[in-house]
Design a protein around this motif. Structure first.
Motif, PDB file in Angstrom:
ATOM      1  N   LYS A  45       0.987  -1.382  -0.057  1.00  0.00           N
ATOM      2  CA  LYS A  45      -0.392   0.239   0.286  1.00  0.00           C
ATOM      3  C   LYS A  45       0.896   1.285  -0.057  1.00  0.00           C
ATOM      4  O   LYS A  45       0.636   1.826  -0.837  1.00  0.00           O
ATOM      5  CB  LYS A  45      -1.163  -0.112   1.214  1.00  0.00           C
ATOM      6  CG  LYS A  45      -2.020  -1.049   1.429  1.00  0.00           C
ATOM      7  CD  LYS A  45      -2.543  -1.250   2.113  1.00  0.00           C
ATOM      8  CE  LYS A  45      -2.084  -1.315   3.996  1.00  0.00           C
ATOM      9  NZ  LYS A  45      -1.099  -2.457   4.214  1.00  0.00           N
ATOM     10  N   THR A  46       1.766   0.825   1.254  1.00  0.00           N
ATOM     11  CA  THR A  46       2.440   2.244   0.926  1.00  0.00           C
ATOM     12  C   THR A  46       3.131   3.050  -0.086  1.00  0.00           C
ATOM     13  O   THR A  46       3.579   3.583  -0.179  1.00  0.00           O
ATOM     14  CB  THR A  46       3.226   2.419   2.543  1.00  0.00           C
ATOM     15  OG1 THR A  46       2.578   2.795   3.395  1.00  0.00           O
ATOM     16  CG2 THR A  46       4.420   3.732   2.378  1.00  0.00           C
ATOM     17  N   THR A  47       3.938   1.569  -0.285  1.00  0.00           N
ATOM     18  CA  THR A  47       4.924   2.014  -2.046  1.00  0.00           C
ATOM     19  C   THR A  47       3.604   2.184  -2.823  1.00  0.00           C
ATOM     20  O   THR A  47       4.643   2.907  -4.553  1.00  0.00           O
ATOM     21  CB  THR A  47       5.315   0.357  -2.605  1.00  0.00           C
ATOM     22  OG1 THR A  47       5.675  -0.739  -1.471  1.00  0.00           O
ATOM     23  CG2 THR A  47       6.327   0.086  -3.430  1.00  0.00           C
ATOM     24  N   LEU A 173      -4.173  10.347   2.020  1.00  0.00           N
ATOM     25  CA  LEU A 173      -3.620   9.807   3.440  1.00  0.00           C
ATOM     26  C   LEU A 173      -3.137   8.116   3.772  1.00  0.00           C
ATOM     27  O   LEU A 173      -3.985   7.650   2.996  1.00  0.00           O
ATOM     28  CB  LEU A 173      -5.159   9.905   3.914  1.00  0.00           C
ATOM     29  CG  LEU A 173      -5.780  11.301   3.617  1.00  0.00           C
ATOM     30  CD1 LEU A 173      -6.805  11.083   4.578  1.00  0.00           C
ATOM     31  CD2 LEU A 173      -5.002  12.599   4.417  1.00  0.00           C
ATOM     32  N   ASP A 174      -2.278   8.217   3.993  1.00  0.00           N
ATOM     33  CA  ASP A 174      -1.802   6.522   4.674  1.00  0.00           C
ATOM     34  C   ASP A 174      -1.936   6.995   5.598  1.00  0.00           C
ATOM     35  O   ASP A 174      -1.426   7.426   6.852  1.00  0.00           O
ATOM     36  CB  ASP A 174      -0.029   7.201   3.994  1.00  0.00           C
ATOM     37  CG  ASP A 174       0.657   5.616   4.499  1.00  0.00           C
ATOM     38  OD1 ASP A 174      -0.825   5.071   4.960  1.00  0.00           O
ATOM     39  OD2 ASP A 174       1.773   5.361   3.520  1.00  0.00           O
ATOM     40  N   GLU A 175      -2.276   6.044   6.628  1.00  0.00           N
ATOM     41  CA  GLU A 175      -3.018   5.845   7.554  1.00  0.00           C
ATOM     42  C   GLU A 175      -3.392   7.016   8.498  1.00  0.00           C
ATOM     43  O   GLU A 175      -2.411   6.854   9.264  1.00  0.00           O
ATOM     44  CB  GLU A 175      -1.661   4.717   8.289  1.00  0.00           C
ATOM     45  CG  GLU A 175      -1.589   3.134   7.450  1.00  0.00           C
ATOM     46  CD  GLU A 175      -1.927   2.512   8.859  1.00  0.00           C
ATOM     47  OE1 GLU A 175      -2.197   2.659   9.246  1.00  0.00           O
ATOM     48  OE2 GLU A 175      -0.223   1.625   8.116  1.00  0.00           O
ATOM     49  N   PRO A 176      -4.508   7.368   8.556  1.00  0.00           N
ATOM     50  CA  PRO A 176      -4.547   9.277   8.686  1.00  0.00           C
ATOM     51  C   PRO A 176      -4.922   8.984  10.183  1.00  0.00           C
ATOM     52  O   PRO A 176      -4.828   9.717  11.844  1.00  0.00           O
ATOM     53  CB  PRO A 176      -5.961   9.960   8.156  1.00  0.00           C
ATOM     54  CG  PRO A 176      -6.513   8.743   7.924  1.00  0.00           C
ATOM     55  CD  PRO A 176      -5.364   7.968   6.991  1.00  0.00           C
TER      56      PRO A 176
HETATM   57 MG    MG Z   1       2.049   1.941   4.957  1.00  0.00          MG
END
Ligand code: MG
Ligand code: ATP
Length: 268
Positions: A45-47, A173-176
Motif C-alpha cells: 500500500k505505502t509503496t 492519506l496514509d493511515e490517518p
Molecule cells: Mg504502509
C-alpha cells in the motif's frame, strides 16, 4: 467526453532487487470518491503511494492523472498537478504555533503555481486563510498554542490542515488514524469527510470501521497485487478477502471481524 477516472494506474509494477512489492496494479479512482486502499501488512500500500508521488520510480507501468500520462513527472511536478500526500510533504514545526505552521504551509503553497490567493498576497489575507484552515479542522482555539503542546490527535489534524493549504485535488492519506484512540478516530473521520468535499481522496486505512463509514470504493491489495475491488459490503463479504486479510484462522487483529467489533463499539 471527460475522463471518468481522476487517477489510473496501468500495470504498475515495483520491484526491489527482484522482490515484487507492487505487482501489476490497475487502480481506477473516480473523481470525488473517497477510495480506500487496504490489505495486510506488507501488501504494498505505502509503496503504491510512493509510486504515485514519485518518492519511488515505477519499474514498469503507467500512471495517468485526468487522462494525462504523468509517469515520468517528478515529485514537485506531481504536487503542482494537485496530487498531495498528507503527513510527508507537510511536516509540522514543533516549536511554532499552530497558526504559524499553517502560515508557513500557505507560503510554501504560494511558491508553487496553484495557489488561489497568489495574486495580491497580503499579510491579512494570509492570516485570514490560516484561521479558516484551522477552523476547518477544529483547531481555531489552538491557533496560538505551540505545536509541541498539542495532543497527538490535534497534531495530526494540524498536519491535515497544512496539507489542505496545498489545495490538493487528489489527497493521499496514509493511515490517518494510526495510533489514535477512538475519540480521535471519530474526529478524523469527520475531518476527512469534510476535507473530501470538492476533491478526491485515496487513503490507506487499517481501521475497517473507518473505511466502512467513509469510503465509496475499496481496493484490496495482497502481496502486491489487487485481490478485489468494490464497495464495503462487496469487499467485506468476499471470502478471499476474509482469508487473506484475517488469516485462515480468522484471528487477524486488523481483519474484517475486528471492523465489526469496531462498529459495535462505535454504536455503543
Ligand atoms: Mg504502509
Ligand atoms: N525500499 C524498499 N526496499 C526493499 N523492500 C521494500 C522497500 N519498501 C518496501 N519494501 C517491501 O515491499 C513490501 C510492501 O511494503 P509496503 O510498505 O508497501 O507495505 P504496506 O502495505 O504499506 O504495509 P503496512 O500495512 O505494514 O504499512 C514489503 O514486503 C516491504 O518489506
Amino acid at each position: 467526453m471527460s475522463e471518468p477516472y481522476v487517477l489510473e494506474t496501468r500495470n504498475l509494477i515495483k520491484e526491489f532487487k527482484g522482490f515484487v512489492a507492487v505487482n501489476d496494479v490497475n487502480l481506477k479512482i473516480r473523481q470525488g470518491d473517497i477510495h480506500a486502499l487496504i490489505g495486510p501488512n506488507g501488501a504494498g500500500k505505502t509503496t503504491v503511494f510512493n509510486l504515485l508521488t514519485k518518492f519511488l520510480i515505477p519499474t514498469r507501468g503507467q500512471i495517468l492523472y485526468k487522462g494525462e500520462d504523468i509517469t515520468s513527472l517528478k515529485s514537485p511536478a506531481i504536487a503542482r498537478k494537485g496530487i498531495i500526500r498528507s503527513f510527508q510533504i507537510s511536516a509540522v514545526f514543533p516549536h511554532m504555533t499552530a497558526l504559524e505552521n499553517i502560515r508557513v504551509a500557505l507560503q510554501t503553497a504560494e511558491g508553487t503555481s496553484f495557489s488561489f490567493w497568489k495574486s495580491g498576497t497580503s499579510l491579512n489575507k494570509l492570516n485570514e486563510r490560516s484561521m479558516e484552515l484551522l477552523e476547518s479542522v477544529g483547531l481555531a482555539e489552538y491557533a496560538n498554542t505551540i505545536t509541541v503542546e498539542l495532543a497527538y490527535g490535534r497534531k495530526r489534524a494540524l498536519e491535515l490542515a497544512t496539507t489542505l493549504a496545498m489545495e490538493p485535488e487528489l489527497l493521499l492519506l496514509d493511515e490517518p488514524t494510526q495510533g489514535m484512540g477512538s475519540e480521535d478516530v471519530d474526529r478524523v473521520v469527520e475531518l476527512v469527510r469534510k476535507a473530501a468535499q470538492g476533491r478526491t481522496v485515496l487513503m490507506v486505512e487499517h481501521n475497517l470501521s473507518v473505511v466502512s463509514k467513509l469510503c465509496d470504493r475499496i481496493t484490496v491489495l495482497a502481496q502486491g497485487a489487487v485481490l478485489t475491488e468494490g464497495d464495503y459490503q462487496t469487499v467485506s463479504a468476499d471470502p478471499q478477502v476474509r482469508e487473506v486479510y484475517m488469516g485462515s484462522d480468522g484471528s487477524g487483529e486488523r481483519g474484517v471481524a475486528s471492523a465489526e467489533d469496531d462498529n459495535l463499539e462505535a454504536a455503543q
